[in-house]
Scaffold this active site. Structure first.
Site, PDB file in Angstrom:
ATOM      1  N   MET A   1      18.298  21.840  23.120  1.00 33.92           N
ATOM      2  CA  MET A   1      16.668  22.139  23.521  1.00 33.92           C
ATOM      3  C   MET A   1      15.771  20.688  23.995  1.00 33.92           C
ATOM      4  SD  MET A   1      15.716  25.898  22.987  1.00 33.92           S
ATOM      5  CE  MET A   1      17.448  26.688  22.404  1.00 33.92           C
TER       6      MET A   1
ATOM      7  N   ASN B   1      15.931  28.954  15.158  1.00 35.10           N
ATOM      8  CA  ASN B   1      15.474  28.620  13.078  1.00 35.10           C
ATOM      9  C   ASN B   1      16.379  26.320  14.196  1.00 35.10           C
ATOM     10  OD1 ASN B   1      17.271  28.592  10.774  1.00 35.10           O
ATOM     11  ND2 ASN B   1      18.911  28.432  12.662  1.00 35.10           N
TER      12      ASN B   1
ATOM     13  N   SER C   1       8.696  25.503   6.923  1.00 39.17           N
ATOM     14  CA  SER C   1       9.558  24.818   5.447  1.00 39.17           C
ATOM     15  C   SER C   1       8.085  24.557   4.642  1.00 39.17           C
ATOM     16  CB  SER C   1      10.460  23.065   6.034  1.00 39.17           C
ATOM     17  OG  SER C   1      10.254  22.241   5.086  1.00 39.17           O
TER      18      SER C   1
ATOM     19  N   TYR D   1       9.513  15.222  10.563  1.00 36.79           N
ATOM     20  CA  TYR D   1       9.545  16.171  10.439  1.00 36.79           C
ATOM     21  C   TYR D   1       8.624  17.460   9.937  1.00 36.79           C
ATOM     22  CZ  TYR D   1      12.090  20.221   8.239  1.00 36.79           C
ATOM     23  OH  TYR D   1      13.199  21.519   8.196  1.00 36.79           O
TER      24      TYR D   1
HETATM   25  P1  NDP Z   1      21.697  22.688   9.739  1.00 43.83           P
HETATM   26  O1  NDP Z   1      21.259  21.435  10.330  1.00 43.83           O
HETATM   27  O2  NDP Z   1      22.593  23.647   8.910  1.00 43.83           O
HETATM   28  O3  NDP Z   1      21.536  23.422  11.322  1.00 43.83           O
HETATM   29  C1  NDP Z   1      20.826  23.511  12.355  1.00 43.83           C
HETATM   30  C2  NDP Z   1      21.438  23.912  13.624  1.00 43.83           C
HETATM   31  O4  NDP Z   1      20.844  23.441  14.581  1.00 43.83           O
HETATM   32  C3  NDP Z   1      22.621  23.373  13.749  1.00 43.83           C
HETATM   33  O5  NDP Z   1      23.052  24.671  14.299  1.00 43.83           O
HETATM   34  C4  NDP Z   1      22.998  23.045  15.137  1.00 43.83           C
HETATM   35  O6  NDP Z   1      23.765  22.796  15.488  1.00 43.83           O
HETATM   36  C5  NDP Z   1      21.317  23.295  15.625  1.00 43.83           C
HETATM   37  N1  NDP Z   1      20.291  21.949  16.671  1.00 43.83           N
HETATM   38  C6  NDP Z   1      21.347  20.512  16.283  1.00 43.83           C
HETATM   39  N2  NDP Z   1      19.762  19.853  17.295  1.00 43.83           N
HETATM   40  C7  NDP Z   1      19.660  20.927  18.612  1.00 43.83           C
HETATM   41  C8  NDP Z   1      19.265  20.752  19.694  1.00 43.83           C
HETATM   42  N3  NDP Z   1      18.782  19.766  19.999  1.00 43.83           N
HETATM   43  N4  NDP Z   1      19.160  21.837  20.356  1.00 43.83           N
HETATM   44  C9  NDP Z   1      20.154  23.258  19.420  1.00 43.83           C
HETATM   45  N5  NDP Z   1      20.261  23.169  18.916  1.00 43.83           N
HETATM   46  C10 NDP Z   1      20.665  21.417  18.062  1.00 43.83           C
HETATM   47  O7  NDP Z   1      20.370  23.181   9.410  1.00 43.83           O
HETATM   48  P2  NDP Z   1      19.548  24.543   8.173  1.00 43.83           P
HETATM   49  O8  NDP Z   1      20.299  25.659   8.484  1.00 43.83           O
HETATM   50  O9  NDP Z   1      19.952  23.987   6.692  1.00 43.83           O
HETATM   51  O10 NDP Z   1      18.736  24.518   8.763  1.00 43.83           O
HETATM   52  C11 NDP Z   1      17.996  26.291   9.225  1.00 43.83           C
HETATM   53  C12 NDP Z   1      16.439  26.268   9.101  1.00 43.83           C
HETATM   54  O11 NDP Z   1      15.551  25.486   8.718  1.00 43.83           O
HETATM   55  C13 NDP Z   1      15.863  24.658  10.415  1.00 43.83           C
HETATM   56  O12 NDP Z   1      14.714  25.436  10.789  1.00 43.83           O
HETATM   57  C14 NDP Z   1      15.203  24.064   8.541  1.00 43.83           C
HETATM   58  O13 NDP Z   1      13.714  23.273   9.380  1.00 43.83           O
HETATM   59  C15 NDP Z   1      14.902  24.914   8.416  1.00 43.83           C
HETATM   60  N6  NDP Z   1      14.617  24.466   6.416  1.00 43.83           N
HETATM   61  C16 NDP Z   1      15.849  24.569   5.975  1.00 43.83           C
HETATM   62  C17 NDP Z   1      15.558  23.527   5.432  1.00 43.83           C
HETATM   63  C18 NDP Z   1      17.492  23.799   3.282  1.00 43.83           C
HETATM   64  O14 NDP Z   1      17.110  23.096   2.356  1.00 43.83           O
HETATM   65  N7  NDP Z   1      18.116  23.500   4.046  1.00 43.83           N
HETATM   66  C19 NDP Z   1      14.464  22.819   4.243  1.00 43.83           C
HETATM   67  C20 NDP Z   1      13.351  24.373   4.842  1.00 43.83           C
HETATM   68  C21 NDP Z   1      13.271  24.540   5.915  1.00 43.83           C
HETATM   69  P3  NDP Z   1      24.759  21.151  16.798  1.00 43.83           P
HETATM   70  O15 NDP Z   1      24.823  20.695  15.860  1.00 43.83           O
HETATM   71  O16 NDP Z   1      25.569  22.114  17.817  1.00 43.83           O
HETATM   72  O17 NDP Z   1      23.653  21.647  18.029  1.00 43.83           O
END
Ligand code: NDP
Length: 281
Positions: A87, A113, A164, A177
């Site tokens: 992205m 997400n 978040s 963030y």
């Molecule tokens: P993860 O880090 O586990 O997952 C992030 C996802 O985004 C992965 O699939 C990653 O895959 C993808 N990603 C990362 N960089 C890029 C990029 N440049 N382009 C496209 N895709 C990308 O995150 P979480 O599951 O923990 O979080 C998911 C959502 O929940 C987020 O929006 C986060 O802000 C929100 N959230 C999470 C919290 C938590 O404590 N876990 C708390 C509050 C909110 P890949 O590396 O293969 O690209």
């Protein structure tokens, strides 16, 4: 004046209370999930697969997406495919939406997400990093929405935006963030007004999440935060439910996030001191 107002509020609540969730609501629905290679996005894909939805998953890492797609098909997805890319590439959001259009000719649910990497520390003055993170965490959400909107209008579908508590009340060590998450609230809450004014029947659900036990989140903050993280599987299910029920916002875990938002409104300085004291020194 308080009693009649309370009565009015309760009457409005019960009149407008959404219907109950039923897994069949997702059967055969065409759903895009971004950030689906790990964490909450991966878990949402598995729930949607069990509910027999058609899935288009995206993230950067092709090998992980292949595994998630395989598992989704085993779990019962009506169909599952992926498109990999970053992205950070400003043309990629449209590529993903075009893939849905070419495959299905329509779209019912857009789940935004993904997040890019950011450091957990004092703001280091790197404006380039903030700009890049805005592209991944915010502008790509806007671009995907713009591309998907004609199909969502047609299906009277739903947009789900994963945000978040850091997008409602700021905490230290996460300035870039937090900025991207506040931006999501401003943009999508304004858009929701406009949809209502223009009678566009596309719902927008903003998901306000607390600390969740995904591998990346735990690795990034467990050394500094005292809280116990909530389970990603349940979190993912609550997001799917809220989106399909067309709720305005999800607060998960509900009690923790609810109290935080209440304190933010009635005692912001006290909340700020609580937030600072929740970090290990
Ligand atoms: P993860 O880090 O586990 O997952 C992030 C996802 O985004 C992965 O699939 C990653 O895959 C993808 N990603 C990362 N960089 C890029 C990029 N440049 N382009 C496209 N895709 C990308 O995150 P979480 O599951 O923990 O979080 C998911 C959502 O929940 C987020 O929006 C986060 O802000 C929100 N959230 C999470 C919290 C938590 O404590 N876990 C708390 C509050 C909110 P890949 O590396 O293969 O690209």
């Amino acid at each position: 004046i308080f009693i009649p107002l309370l009565g009015l509020a309760l009457a409005f609540y019960f009149y407008s209370a959404p219907e109950n969730f039923n897994e069949e609501m997702l059967r055969g629905k065409r759903v895009i999930v971004t950030g689906a290679s790990s964490g909450i996005g991966e878990q949402m894909a598995y729930h949607l697969a069990r509910m027999e939805a058609h899935l288009l998953l995206t993230a950067r890492t092709e090998a992980k997406l292949q595994k998630v797609v395989k598992r989704c098909l085993e779990l019962g997805a009506a169909s599952a495919r992926y498109v990999s890319g970053s992205m950070e590439d400003t043309t990629f959001p449209e590529v993903v939406v075009k893939e849905a259009e070419n495959t299905w000719g329509g779209l019912d649910v857009l789940i935004l997400n993904h997040i890019g990497y950011s450091y957990f520390n004092y703001f280091n003055g790197d404006v380039g990093h903030v700009r890049k993170l805005l592209e991944v965490n915010f502008l790509s959400y806007v671009a995907m929405t713009v591309s998907a909107l004609p199909m969502l209008k047609e299906s009277e579908g739903s947009i789900v935006v994963v945000s978040s508590v850091a997008g409602k009340t700021a905490a230290p060590f996460s300035a870039p963030y937090s900025a991207t998450k506040f931006a999501l609230d401003g943009f999508f809450s304004s858009l929701r007004h406009e949809f209502i004014i223009e009678k566009v029947n596309v719902s927008i659900t903003l998901c306000i999440l607390g600390y969740i036990d995904t591998e990346n989140a735990v690795r990034a903050v467990s050394h500094a935060i005292r809280d116990t993280p909530a389970p990603k599987e349940e979190c993912a299910l609550e997001i799917v439910k809220s989106g399909v029920l067309r709720r305005r916002e999800l607060h998960y875990p509900s009690r923790a996030v609810g109290s935080l938002l209440l304190l933010r409104d009635i005692a912001p300085d006290f909340l700020d001191s609580l937030i600072r004291s929740s970090y290990k020194q």
